[in-house]
Scaffold this active site. Structure first.
Site, PDB file in Angstrom:
ATOM      1  N   SER A   1      -9.691   1.720   2.672  1.00 10.74           N
ATOM      2  CA  SER A   1      -8.835   2.479   1.800  1.00 10.74           C
ATOM      3  C   SER A   1      -7.756   1.661   1.103  1.00 10.74           C
ATOM      4  O   SER A   1      -7.153   2.146   0.152  1.00 10.74           O
ATOM      5  CB  SER A   1      -8.159   3.579   2.625  1.00 10.74           C
ATOM      6  OG  SER A   1      -7.305   3.010   3.579  1.00 10.74           O
TER       7      SER A   1
ATOM      8  N   SER B   1      -9.991  -0.504   6.829  1.00 10.93           N
ATOM      9  CA  SER B   1      -9.362  -0.305   5.514  1.00 10.93           C
ATOM     10  C   SER B   1      -8.699  -1.530   4.909  1.00 10.93           C
ATOM     11  O   SER B   1      -8.341  -1.508   3.730  1.00 10.93           O
ATOM     12  CB  SER B   1      -8.343   0.833   5.591  1.00 10.93           C
ATOM     13  OG  SER B   1      -9.013   2.067   5.636  1.00 10.93           O
TER      14      SER B   1
ATOM     15  N   LYS C   1       0.843  -1.200   0.000  1.00 13.91           N
ATOM     16  CA  LYS C   1       0.000   0.000   0.000  1.00 13.91           C
ATOM     17  C   LYS C   1       0.881   1.253   0.000  1.00 13.91           C
ATOM     18  O   LYS C   1       1.933   1.276   0.653  1.00 13.91           O
ATOM     19  CB  LYS C   1      -0.894  -0.017   1.246  1.00 13.91           C
ATOM     20  CG  LYS C   1      -1.974   1.062   1.261  1.00 13.91           C
ATOM     21  CD  LYS C   1      -2.870   0.923   2.504  1.00 13.91           C
ATOM     22  CE  LYS C   1      -3.979   1.965   2.542  1.00 13.91           C
ATOM     23  NZ  LYS C   1      -4.864   1.796   3.724  1.00 13.91           N
TER      24      LYS C   1
END
Ligand SMILES: [Mg+2]
Ligand SMILES: [Zn+2]
Lengths: 93, 475, 495
Positions: free
Chosen positions: B144, B168, B69
């Protein structure tokens, strides 16, 4: 209720320029969220201790031992605005 | 080469051919990109793979590619956090988890798309455009960590790292039909991970299956002296993967099945619970009365911490800088132009919640409610081993559907964020489909009891085939 | 005598002190030895505030804070923790300062100073730990700045901020407090006051028990006294003209010696304090016994012992203990068998006086040699050996040189950096003469000033001789030998 003045004030505190147009949008959206947050008021919490952190850890330290710092050129790598090894910014104002 | 491989299969392939070939395969799949899952693809991945081949395949993940990420620092790769303000920022250091991965021999494929500064549940707030859900390109992958989940579902990486502040990791795992674990607070070092809400978030793995989740945890978890909130639990994750849930006590908190839940989601989760029953587990319905306040408490704490964490992005020593004739106007313009609308809203909200006159009404109140939510979990988990509930009340929604109304978007975290308030481990595993879209089952456990949570997830996975389903028609 | 405080002056101080004797910064392993380094060479992701970097607390900083707390006779908190103070400034790389808020490590201490009317207690409200910001340099002047250059070498240096009660009643007391406070910190060996930026002071001041004004960023002790004198005068003038003192923050312009308004209360910042989530709270009271063991003899205790052990005056003991290195130097001189009273006079009055006159600050003492550097120009430095002082005082005591000659030797040694002993200097300069030595001069003065006593003595009153000897003793501050003085007087009067 967040007012126009509130948006301007917190915009200044947070150093985010807010345009006229954005102000109205922020007011509407922040107020709808704050209204939702308001549901917490119905919950009595006078005798409840706050939880800042779930981990109940105390006394985390490092020893006073020198570790290598970054080379100056690496420190300055992420900016164009530099002068003689320093970061250069506009006057404070 | 098979498009979707697990870690064991990849290791076999590496022995048959080479890490270089396996990495090249993934880079090839990424190139046929249709989902915008990566912000950066590493130009060094092949080189790294060659080096691993040359050194012999040492290390538990030798030659195995992974996606990261874009809020987890990898030295030499941009770490944009999905934001314009950090578009060109390249960290000079590795996050602790990256150090661990590199010494385990993993190959970093690239940095995945995300909601800007992890603020969102759909990956639509990214400055680099939304990521598409591989199961339906018109839908969001969740967020996210949407990029991390989507690239796994699309076969563009076998597994990935995400971060979970209020859901997330689990939300995109549920929306993309993959497995995602939010570890116990303190289990994985946050050093090098760009903070959104420090007291809530953890880095965690996403993968196609529970075994790979455990393999990744064995590498990234553990004590780190660079993170003062790190705890040495000495947990062994892969060892916990026993296929047995006999006698397991499951609590089903009815508050997680609130109004607005999609009937197919409810049905799929109950089917899963009955599956457990058939495998020898027992379940009971329980009540957690304060859960309905969790979302408000969570958001107040998250935005408050965020308003402070994101203050450092001021254009002074790195990142985007707007012009201004003095420093304060430069900063105000930099932040106005560098942050997206949702990030600005959350910073302003957090600034307000901490400001003089409102601190007690919002921030302190939220921390007290956090205590009550945590007590609900403590009470429930003293009676049962794990809690089970839907990860998301609904399947993935359409891109653009919710983005304009923050409150609607916030409400999608209703089942995931309570766990972050309590700092507990929670995994989302695929448990069904509705209209071709995946549904996630959330399994929550006691602090540092990832072994039980993962054992339950693994056993379910081994007796069902949801995790073997793949989206058709993506690259 | 009780000090009336006619203008109703109340002064409180906030003092930031760098714990610059620690090897590393507060929250990272960067070396604290940055004072002569190129900019941004003592920085890392943590003290640069790079995204993702986390602070980890230096244990020694906490120990130093406890040490200071104990020396200030304060209470050490049972539970203590860090907060974030949120504000924007280019020297602050994270947009917040990690500091302590409602759980400071030290509270309720005190420092006893020599006040306007004798011993005076200044209360210490609290002392807390925090990190130093970076350093800014303005291109051009502050007013006409074309830009700002930032060096983060200082960023993250460990600071102790000490807040006093508004207990000081005059600028002089404020200065005395700072001298004493600095002295204590140097005794504790946590702080080197000679390094640039080591101590920064903000002062709160009000007159007639009225509204307080904050004066920011005063960098020297002298500056504090000047800033306060100016500010008190300004406030008195405002009131005299029928105006009202407003609550505000003012900035001291060192060059012009005036305070200038920075911001009024209405423009006050909102720091949005909240607990630093990346640092865990501390329970450190069980460290106290062990730290107490390491506490050195503090200035007041040392002063009392000096008076007792060496038989010296309070004034001498006070000035000798005003610097731990000077006190140690003095004790080494005494240990060589030198008369402690003479050693005190020559060390405290002459040697220290000559150092102050030259703006030389004592920087180190290694048991043999005391070193000092110029307060403004660190290139100017020199040293003085214990053995030099021993030799000099002994030569004087034996009557081989006059007091003027001895002073001349000290001056020569401070003004040149040649390695010469006092004896060599005396030989070179031919200072071996005793005519105008201290006692002879005092005798001449005593006779000239006391005509009546002289007449009485010459008239046969033996008692008057005692009076004249007493005068000589007074003039020589007790350094003269009474028997010699008596002989000299008799010799002089009897022709
Ligand atoms: Mg301070
Ligand atoms: Zn550093």
């Amino acid at each position: 209720m967040i007012t126009k003045e509130d948006v301007e004030h917190i915009g200044w505190l947070a150093r985010i320029d807010v345009s006229e147009q954005e102000t109205a949008d922020f007011m509407e959206k922040l107020n709808s969220v704050l209204e939702y947050f308001g549901q917490l008021d119905e919950l009595p919490t006078e005798d409840v201790a706050p939880t800042y952190h779930v981990a109940e850890i105390y006394n985390v330290f490092r020893e006073d031992i020198v570790e290598e710092s970054l080379p100056q050129e690496v420190v300055l790598e992420n900016t164009e605005d530099k002068q003689n090894g320093t970061f250069k910014v506009p006057k404070i104002g | 080469m098979a498009k979707w491989m697990n870690v064991a299969q990849i290791k076999e392939k590496i022995e048959e051919s080479s890490a270089e070939e396996v990495t090249a395969h993934y880079l090839e799949v990424i190139k046929k990109n249709k989902i915008n899952g990566y912000i950066t693809v590493s130009e060094k991945a092949l080189e790294q793979a060659k080096k691993i081949d040359a050194e012999g395949h040492n290390g538990p993940l030798a030659g195995v590619p992974i996606a990261i990420k874009d809020n987890i620092s990898v030295a030499g790769l941009p770490n944009s956090c999905g934001s314009k303000i950090l578009e060109n920022y390249i960290p000079p250091f590795n996050a602790h988890v990256i150090e661990k991965l590199l010494s385990a021999g993993a190959i970093i494929l690239g940095k995945t798309n995300m909601d800007e500064f992890a603020m969102g549940s759909s990956t639509e707030t990214s400055y680099f455009g939304p990521t598409a859900n591989p199961w339906d390109l018109e839908r969001v992958p969740g967020g996210s960590s949407g990029g991390s989940a989507a690239v796994i579902a699309a076969g563009q990486a076998p597994f990935a790292l995400g971060s979970d502040t209020g859901g997330s990791i689990r939300c995109p795992a549920a929306f993309c039909g993959v497995v995602g674990l939010k570890p116990t607070y303190g289990a994985v070092s946050r050093h090098g991970v760009v903070a959104y809400a420090n007291s809530l978030e953890q880095v965690g793995p996403l993968a196609n299956n529970v075994r790979d989740i455990a393999a990744l945890m064995d590498v990234i978890a553990g004590y780190d002296h660079k993170d003062s909130t790190s705890i040495d639990s000495k947990t062994e994750y892969q060892k916990a993967l026993v296929e047995d849930v006999k006698g397991l006590k499951i609590g089903v908190p009815k508050e997680f099945f609130g109004e607005g839940i999609h009937p197919d989601v409810e049905k799929a989760v109950w089917n899963a619970i009955h599956k457990y029953e058939s495998l020898g587990a027992a379940w009971e319905e329980i009540s957690m009365p304060n859960i309905k306040y969790a979302l408000a408490s969570y958001y107040i704490i998250a935005v408050s911490e965020a308003s402070s964490n994101l203050a450092r992005f001021d254009g002074t020593s790195y990142g985007f800088r707007a012009s201004g004739d003095n420093w304060h106007t430069m900063v105000s313009k930099t932040r106005a132009e560098g942050f997206g609308a949702e990030v600005k809203r959350r910073i302003l909200l957090g600034t307000y919640a901490l400001s003089a006159g409102y601190h007690d009404k919002y921030y302190l109140k939220a921390l007290k409610v956090r205590t009550l939510v945590k007590q609900d979990f403590d009470r429930s988990l003293s009676k049962v081993d794990v809690l089970m509930a839907p990860t998301m009340p609904n399947p993935a929604f359409k891109i653009g559907e919710a983005i304009e109304d923050p409150l609607t978007l916030y409400l999608s975290d209703v089942n995931t964020c309570p766990i972050n308030l309590a700092g507990l481990p929670s995994v989302s595993v695929p448990c069904g489909f509705t209209d071709g879209l995946p549904i996630g089952l959330q399994i929550m456990g006691k602090p540092f009891d990832e072994p039980t949570v993962l054992r339950a997830a693994h056993t379910f996975e081994q007796s069902t085939d949801y995790h073997t389903k793949r989206p058709q028609g993506v690259a | 005598m009780v000090y009336e405080n006619p203008d109703g002056v109340r002064i409180g101080l906030e003092i930031h002190v760098q714990l610059n004797k620690l090897k590393t910064k507060m929250f990272c392993g960067c070396s604290s030895d940055y004072h002569d380094a190129a900019p941004n060479t003592h920085t890392c992701p943590i003290c640069l505030g790079l995204p993702g970097a986390l602070p980890v607390l230096n244990k020694k900083a906490v120990e130093a804070a406890i040490k200071i707390g104990l020396a200030l006779e304060g209470e050490i908190a049972e539970e203590t923790q860090f907060h974030r103070k949120n504000y924007f400034y280019p020297d602050l790389p994270k947009g917040f300062q990690i500091t302590q808020y409602d759980f400071p490590i030290v509270s309720n201490g005190k420092v006893v100073i020599e006040g306007e009317d004798g011993e005076h207690v200044v209360g210490i409200t609290r002392a807390h730990m925090e990190e130093d910001p970076g350093k800014l340099a303005h291109i051009g002047s502050i007013e006409k700045s074309k830009g700002v250059l930032i060096d983060y070498n200082r960023s993250g240096m460990p600071l102790i901020e000490t807040v006093t009660e508004p207990d000081m009643r005059s600028p002089k007391e404020a200065r005395r407090f700072l001298d004493k406070f600095r002295n204590i910190l140097e005794y504790l060996d946590v702080f080197d006051g000679n390094l640039e930026g080591a101590m920064r002071v903000d002062a709160n001041v009000s007159v007639h028990w009225g509204t307080r004004v904050e004066v920011k960023n005063i960098s020297s002790h002298k500056g504090v006294e000047r800033a306060l004198l100016y500010e008190i005068m300004r406030q008195k003038n405002v009131i005299r003209r029928g105006g009202e003192v407003i609550q505000e923050t003012r900035h001291f312009d060192e060059g012009r010696g005036v305070t200038l308004s920075m911001r009024t209360k209405e423009e006050a910042e909102d720091y949005r304090y909240f607990r630093e989530p990346d640092l865990m709270p501390m329970h450190v009271i069980d460290w106290i016994p062990a730290i107490k063991e390491t506490l050195p003899e503090l200035p007041d205790a040392k002063r009392a012992r000096f008076m007792e052990q060496y038989g010296i005056t309070d004034m001498h003991a006070r000035s000798l203990t005003s610097k731990i290195m000077l006190a140690d130097f003095y004790e080494s001189v005494c240990a060589k068998g030198v008369d402690p009273k003479l050693a005190a006079t020559w060390t405290a009055d002459v040697f220290l006086g000559e150092l102050n006159y030259r703006d030389l600050a004592i920087s180190s003492y290694d048991g043999k040699r005391i070193r000092f550097i110029h307060a403004k120009d660190p290139k100017i430095k020199n040293s003085f050996k214990v053995s030099d002082m021993v030799e000099l005082v002994n030569l004087f005591a034996e009557g081989k040189i006059s007091d003027r000659a001895a002073v001349e030797v000290i001056r020569t040694m401070l003004d040149t950096s040649e390695e010469k002993t006092p004896f060599q200097i005396i030989e070179e300069k031919d200072l071996f003469k005793a005519e105008d030595d201290l006692v002879t001069k005092a005798v001449a003065e005593a006779i000239a000033e006391n005509g009546a006593a002289v007449q009485d003595y010459l008239g046969g009153m033996e008692k008057s001789l005692n009076f004249l000897v007493g005068q000589v003793m007074k003039k020589t501050q007790g350094t003269a030998d009474a028997k010699t003085a008596r002989e000299l007087i008799v010799k002089k009067l009897n022709g």
